[in-house]
Design an enzyme around this catalytic site. Structure first.
Site, PDB file in Angstrom:
ATOM      1  N   GLY A 193      46.447  39.408  35.224  1.00 18.59           N
ATOM      2  CA  GLY A 193      45.636  40.392  35.929  1.00 18.59           C
ATOM      3  C   GLY A 193      44.362  39.749  36.436  1.00 18.59           C
ATOM      4  O   GLY A 193      44.323  38.554  36.724  1.00 18.59           O
ATOM      5  N   CYS A 194      43.326  40.529  36.507  1.00 21.11           N
ATOM      6  CA  CYS A 194      42.044  40.060  37.030  1.00 21.11           C
ATOM      7  C   CYS A 194      41.562  38.828  36.265  1.00 21.11           C
ATOM      8  O   CYS A 194      41.454  38.851  35.041  1.00 21.11           O
ATOM      9  CB  CYS A 194      41.012  41.174  36.914  1.00 21.11           C
ATOM     10  SG  CYS A 194      39.343  40.651  37.319  1.00 21.11           S
ATOM     11  N   PHE A 195      41.262  37.763  36.999  1.00 22.29           N
ATOM     12  CA  PHE A 195      40.848  36.537  36.309  1.00 22.29           C
ATOM     13  C   PHE A 195      39.468  36.642  35.688  1.00 22.29           C
ATOM     14  O   PHE A 195      39.119  35.844  34.830  1.00 22.29           O
ATOM     15  CB  PHE A 195      41.000  35.285  37.166  1.00 22.29           C
ATOM     16  CG  PHE A 195      40.427  35.303  38.556  1.00 22.29           C
ATOM     17  CD1 PHE A 195      39.258  35.942  38.892  1.00 22.29           C
ATOM     18  CD2 PHE A 195      41.103  34.624  39.556  1.00 22.29           C
ATOM     19  CE1 PHE A 195      38.745  35.915  40.179  1.00 22.29           C
ATOM     20  CE2 PHE A 195      40.606  34.583  40.852  1.00 22.29           C
ATOM     21  CZ  PHE A 195      39.418  35.235  41.163  1.00 22.29           C
TER      22      PHE A 195
END
Length: 176
Positions: free
Chosen positions: A11-13
């Protein structure tokens, strides 16, 4: 024991970078883009969902301190492995979870961990196991995002609760 690299899309880094920085044995975490077909993509390009890249992190770690299997168990706890193109509020193929293995040994360990953890989930694991091909570091403004912007709404309401959950569940793996 030599250092290793793990390339993981969860997902979002911003979330995954912050989560892996908590672990002992982690030497460096670099947010970036992995697995796609567009060379040197920008964040804006990856956000279109057409580059084939996922937001990912490269984790440089000491397997003598943090075995790869433990790193992967932690990874499964800090993302939703049953969701294919969504992680929390983030939707699109760029948020699709994956383990990009760098060696046959990493592949073997990942397969074993996935088999071990599969019964714990109500749905099949959607996290892909893929050979590592490419990784491009993200733009500088993405590095250490959570550390630099802890009061930003996304950080407070998405990242911070995820980190708190990880701290409680994985005390033995955390930095002192």
């Amino acid at each position: 024991m030599p250092e290793e690299i793990a390339t993981l899309a969860g997902g979002c880094f911003w979330c995954t970078e912050a989560a892996f920085k908590l672990l002992r044995g982690v030497l460096e975490v670099v947010p970036g883009y992995a697995g796609g077909h567009v060379p040197h993509p920008t964040y804006e390009e990856v956000c279109t969902g057409t580059t084939g890249h996922r937001e990912a992190v490269q984790v440089r770690f000491d397997p003598g301190v943090l075995p790869y299997a433990d790193l992967l168990r932690y990874f499964f706890a800090v993302h939703d492995p049953t969701s294919e193109d969504r992680q929390g509020p983030d939707v699109g193929p760029q948020y699709s979870p994956a383990i990009f293995y760098h060696s046959e040994e990493q592949k073997r360990v990942a397969e074993a961990v996935m088999r071990e953890l599969a019964p714990l989930y109500p749905k099949p694991i959607a996290t892909k196991l893929l050979p590592f091909t490419t990784f491009y570091p993200a733009e500088a403004y993405h590095r250490d995002y959570f550390a630099r912007h802890p009061e930003a709404p996304y950080c407070r309401f998405v990242i911070a609760p995820k980190l708190e959950k990880a701290r409680k569940a994985f005390k033995s793996l955390l930095r002192p």
